[in-house]
Write a protein that holds these residues in place. Structure first.
Motif, PDB file in Angstrom:
ATOM      1  N   ASP A   3     -10.524  -7.259  12.880  1.00 34.46           N
ATOM      2  CA  ASP A   3     -11.434  -6.989  11.875  1.00 34.46           C
ATOM      3  C   ASP A   3     -10.930  -6.250  10.674  1.00 34.46           C
ATOM      4  O   ASP A   3     -11.226  -6.134   9.571  1.00 34.46           O
ATOM      5  CB  ASP A   3     -11.967  -5.531  12.659  1.00 34.46           C
ATOM      6  N   ASN A   4      -9.566  -5.884  11.061  1.00 30.53           N
ATOM      7  CA  ASN A   4      -8.855  -5.234   9.671  1.00 30.53           C
ATOM      8  C   ASN A   4      -7.374  -5.956   9.439  1.00 30.53           C
ATOM      9  O   ASN A   4      -6.421  -5.408  10.174  1.00 30.53           O
ATOM     10  CB  ASN A   4      -8.416  -3.816  10.044  1.00 30.53           C
ATOM     11  N   PRO A   5      -7.315  -7.194   8.940  1.00 29.37           N
ATOM     12  CA  PRO A   5      -6.350  -7.927   8.685  1.00 29.37           C
ATOM     13  C   PRO A   5      -5.170  -7.373   7.548  1.00 29.37           C
ATOM     14  O   PRO A   5      -4.861  -7.966   6.584  1.00 29.37           O
ATOM     15  CB  PRO A   5      -6.544  -9.260   8.532  1.00 29.37           C
ATOM     16  N   PHE A   6      -4.656  -6.259   7.770  1.00 25.68           N
ATOM     17  CA  PHE A   6      -3.870  -5.550   6.881  1.00 25.68           C
ATOM     18  C   PHE A   6      -2.390  -5.123   7.442  1.00 25.68           C
ATOM     19  O   PHE A   6      -2.241  -4.980   8.482  1.00 25.68           O
ATOM     20  CB  PHE A   6      -4.405  -4.104   6.234  1.00 25.68           C
ATOM     21  N   PHE A   7      -1.666  -5.298   6.716  1.00 25.62           N
ATOM     22  CA  PHE A   7      -0.168  -4.944   6.990  1.00 25.62           C
ATOM     23  C   PHE A   7       0.016  -3.426   6.600  1.00 25.62           C
ATOM     24  O   PHE A   7       0.130  -2.975   5.051  1.00 25.62           O
ATOM     25  CB  PHE A   7       0.865  -5.846   6.575  1.00 25.62           C
ATOM     26  N   VAL A   8       0.399  -2.603   7.274  1.00 26.55           N
ATOM     27  CA  VAL A   8       0.186  -1.172   6.962  1.00 26.55           C
ATOM     28  C   VAL A   8       1.253  -0.572   6.176  1.00 26.55           C
ATOM     29  O   VAL A   8       1.118   0.043   4.940  1.00 26.55           O
ATOM     30  CB  VAL A   8       0.215  -0.148   8.344  1.00 26.55           C
ATOM     31  N   THR A  10       2.919  -2.372   3.835  1.00 26.29           N
ATOM     32  CA  THR A  10       2.825  -2.681   2.318  1.00 26.29           C
ATOM     33  C   THR A  10       1.792  -1.811   1.807  1.00 26.29           C
ATOM     34  O   THR A  10       1.697  -1.684   0.724  1.00 26.29           O
ATOM     35  CB  THR A  10       2.127  -4.282   2.556  1.00 26.29           C
ATOM     36  N   ILE A  11       0.648  -1.638   2.570  1.00 23.91           N
ATOM     37  CA  ILE A  11      -0.434  -0.532   1.984  1.00 23.91           C
ATOM     38  C   ILE A  11       0.050   0.745   1.752  1.00 23.91           C
ATOM     39  O   ILE A  11      -0.113   1.121   0.514  1.00 23.91           O
ATOM     40  CB  ILE A  11      -1.689  -0.688   3.165  1.00 23.91           C
ATOM     41  N   LEU A  12       0.825   1.104   2.603  1.00 21.23           N
ATOM     42  CA  LEU A  12       1.543   2.526   2.273  1.00 21.23           C
ATOM     43  C   LEU A  12       2.509   2.530   0.876  1.00 21.23           C
ATOM     44  O   LEU A  12       2.512   3.317   0.114  1.00 21.23           O
ATOM     45  CB  LEU A  12       2.661   2.879   3.403  1.00 21.23           C
ATOM     46  N   GLN A  13       3.284   1.345   0.974  1.00 19.47           N
ATOM     47  CA  GLN A  13       4.066   1.285  -0.347  1.00 19.47           C
ATOM     48  C   GLN A  13       3.250   1.108  -1.471  1.00 19.47           C
ATOM     49  O   GLN A  13       3.646   1.509  -2.647  1.00 19.47           O
ATOM     50  CB  GLN A  13       5.105  -0.258  -0.179  1.00 19.47           C
ATOM     51  N   MET A  14       2.180   0.200  -1.469  1.00 23.41           N
ATOM     52  CA  MET A  14       1.308   0.073  -2.713  1.00 23.41           C
ATOM     53  C   MET A  14       0.690   1.422  -3.021  1.00 23.41           C
ATOM     54  O   MET A  14       0.408   1.875  -4.445  1.00 23.41           O
ATOM     55  CB  MET A  14       0.487  -0.935  -2.633  1.00 23.41           C
ATOM     56  N   ALA A  15       0.266   2.066  -2.098  1.00 16.43           N
ATOM     57  CA  ALA A  15      -0.352   3.371  -2.430  1.00 16.43           C
ATOM     58  C   ALA A  15       0.466   4.338  -3.075  1.00 16.43           C
ATOM     59  O   ALA A  15       0.174   4.843  -4.184  1.00 16.43           O
ATOM     60  CB  ALA A  15      -0.767   4.204  -1.111  1.00 16.43           C
ATOM     61  N   MET A  16       1.922   4.503  -2.864  1.00 18.21           N
ATOM     62  CA  MET A  16       2.992   5.435  -3.519  1.00 18.21           C
ATOM     63  C   MET A  16       3.071   4.709  -4.725  1.00 18.21           C
ATOM     64  O   MET A  16       3.354   5.300  -5.674  1.00 18.21           O
ATOM     65  CB  MET A  16       3.964   5.260  -2.753  1.00 18.21           C
ATOM     66  N   VAL A  17       3.108   3.363  -5.038  1.00 19.61           N
ATOM     67  CA  VAL A  17       3.191   2.810  -6.532  1.00 19.61           C
ATOM     68  C   VAL A  17       2.294   3.247  -7.245  1.00 19.61           C
ATOM     69  O   VAL A  17       2.507   3.565  -8.668  1.00 19.61           O
ATOM     70  CB  VAL A  17       3.455   1.246  -6.311  1.00 19.61           C
ATOM     71  N   LEU A  18       1.174   3.189  -6.684  1.00 21.82           N
ATOM     72  CA  LEU A  18      -0.146   3.398  -7.726  1.00 21.82           C
ATOM     73  C   LEU A  18      -0.104   5.050  -7.912  1.00 21.82           C
ATOM     74  O   LEU A  18      -0.610   5.154  -9.128  1.00 21.82           O
ATOM     75  CB  LEU A  18      -1.381   3.320  -6.827  1.00 21.82           C
ATOM     76  N   TYR A  19       0.348   5.967  -6.988  1.00 17.34           N
ATOM     77  CA  TYR A  19       0.445   7.368  -7.226  1.00 17.34           C
ATOM     78  C   TYR A  19       1.780   7.541  -8.344  1.00 17.34           C
ATOM     79  O   TYR A  19       1.409   8.345  -9.168  1.00 17.34           O
ATOM     80  CB  TYR A  19       0.945   8.175  -6.060  1.00 17.34           C
ATOM     81  N   TYR A  20       2.785   6.935  -8.369  1.00 24.46           N
ATOM     82  CA  TYR A  20       3.821   6.956  -9.361  1.00 24.46           C
ATOM     83  C   TYR A  20       3.222   6.492 -10.635  1.00 24.46           C
ATOM     84  O   TYR A  20       3.864   7.032 -11.781  1.00 24.46           O
ATOM     85  CB  TYR A  20       4.991   6.306  -9.009  1.00 24.46           C
ATOM     86  N   VAL A  21       2.314   5.491 -10.911  1.00 30.49           N
ATOM     87  CA  VAL A  21       1.993   4.663 -12.020  1.00 30.49           C
ATOM     88  C   VAL A  21       0.709   5.717 -12.462  1.00 30.49           C
ATOM     89  O   VAL A  21      -0.082   5.339 -13.506  1.00 30.49           O
ATOM     90  CB  VAL A  21       1.632   3.227 -12.232  1.00 30.49           C
ATOM     91  N   ARG A  32      -6.062   6.228   2.618  1.00 30.04           N
ATOM     92  CA  ARG A  32      -7.057   6.546   3.558  1.00 30.04           C
ATOM     93  C   ARG A  32      -7.272   5.181   4.488  1.00 30.04           C
ATOM     94  O   ARG A  32      -7.605   5.251   5.507  1.00 30.04           O
ATOM     95  CB  ARG A  32      -8.509   6.588   2.811  1.00 30.04           C
ATOM     96  N   ARG A  33      -7.344   3.738   3.632  1.00 30.53           N
ATOM     97  CA  ARG A  33      -7.182   2.784   4.348  1.00 30.53           C
ATOM     98  C   ARG A  33      -6.161   2.741   5.629  1.00 30.53           C
ATOM     99  O   ARG A  33      -6.277   2.454   6.656  1.00 30.53           O
ATOM    100  CB  ARG A  33      -7.045   1.507   3.662  1.00 30.53           C
ATOM    101  N   CYS A  34      -4.897   3.088   5.027  1.00 33.07           N
ATOM    102  CA  CYS A  34      -3.803   3.113   6.073  1.00 33.07           C
ATOM    103  C   CYS A  34      -4.205   3.887   7.029  1.00 33.07           C
ATOM    104  O   CYS A  34      -3.717   3.563   8.338  1.00 33.07           O
ATOM    105  CB  CYS A  34      -2.566   3.565   5.288  1.00 33.07           C
ATOM    106  N   MET A  35      -4.657   5.230   6.981  1.00 36.01           N
ATOM    107  CA  MET A  35      -4.751   6.168   8.005  1.00 36.01           C
ATOM    108  C   MET A  35      -6.100   5.648   8.931  1.00 36.01           C
ATOM    109  O   MET A  35      -5.960   5.675  10.167  1.00 36.01           O
ATOM    110  CB  MET A  35      -5.186   7.552   7.500  1.00 36.01           C
ATOM    111  N   TYR A  36      -6.825   5.100   8.420  1.00 35.73           N
ATOM    112  CA  TYR A  36      -8.088   4.379   9.285  1.00 35.73           C
ATOM    113  C   TYR A  36      -7.591   3.183  10.127  1.00 35.73           C
ATOM    114  O   TYR A  36      -7.900   3.233  11.266  1.00 35.73           O
ATOM    115  CB  TYR A  36      -8.961   3.808   8.244  1.00 35.73           C
ATOM    116  N   LEU A  37      -6.768   2.485   9.651  1.00 34.98           N
ATOM    117  CA  LEU A  37      -5.842   1.584  10.521  1.00 34.98           C
ATOM    118  C   LEU A  37      -5.245   2.117  11.813  1.00 34.98           C
ATOM    119  O   LEU A  37      -5.378   1.620  12.997  1.00 34.98           O
ATOM    120  CB  LEU A  37      -5.073   0.578   9.880  1.00 34.98           C
ATOM    121  N   PRO A  68       6.191   1.105  15.633  1.00 39.36           N
ATOM    122  CA  PRO A  68       4.933   1.230  15.286  1.00 39.36           C
ATOM    123  C   PRO A  68       4.669   2.823  14.994  1.00 39.36           C
ATOM    124  O   PRO A  68       3.853   3.258  14.203  1.00 39.36           O
ATOM    125  CB  PRO A  68       3.954   0.917  16.671  1.00 39.36           C
ATOM    126  N   ASN A  69       5.543   3.617  15.535  1.00 38.69           N
ATOM    127  CA  ASN A  69       5.397   4.999  15.266  1.00 38.69           C
ATOM    128  C   ASN A  69       5.970   5.417  14.120  1.00 38.69           C
ATOM    129  O   ASN A  69       5.518   6.372  13.340  1.00 38.69           O
ATOM    130  CB  ASN A  69       6.360   5.794  16.475  1.00 38.69           C
TER     131      ASN A  69
END
Length: 126
Positions: A3-8, A10-21, A32-37, A68-69
């Protein structure tokens, strides 16, 4: 996963890159997507509850050395960090307290170093 084919991580790293820019809206969406997963993958006994009988959650600990932890700890730490950057100090304090409760003896993310600041800042804001 189907249902959610995401790599957590990578999502976390992209989120921080977006915060820095300075693209906080999209960075927050990715956090939020990362936490939802993690919320959908973890058993409900590990997640904080709003019930009055909260003593059952006090005995649950997580080992950060398991793969995973470590992602879950990193996601919570980033949520605490970005909440503090956005001025939501009560939210950062709540997430930090929950993060510390998962491994209070070792404190692998160093939450105790910043938790007092969030406590004082959230008290000052209210």
């Amino acid at each position: 996963v189907a249902d959610n084919p995401f790599f957590v991580e990578t999502i976390l790293q992209m989120a921080m890159v977006l915060y820095y820019v300075n693209d906080r809206g999209r960075g927050s969406d990715l956090l939020r997507r990362c936490m939802y997963l993690y919320e959908t993958a973890l058993p409900s006994s590990l997640l904080p509850s709003n019930s009055a009988n909260n003593e059952a959650n006090n005995d649950i600990f997580m080992d950060i050395n398991r793969q995973p932890n470590s992602g879950f700890f990193a996601c919570l730490f980033r949520i605490m960090q970005t909440s503090g950057m956005s001025g939501c100090h009560p939210n950062a304090l709540a997430v930090g307290r929950y993060l510390l409760s998962l491994d209070p003896l070792r404190d692998p993310m160093g939450v105790l170093l910043i938790l007092d600041y969030y406590a004082l800042a959230s008290r000052r804001a209210s």
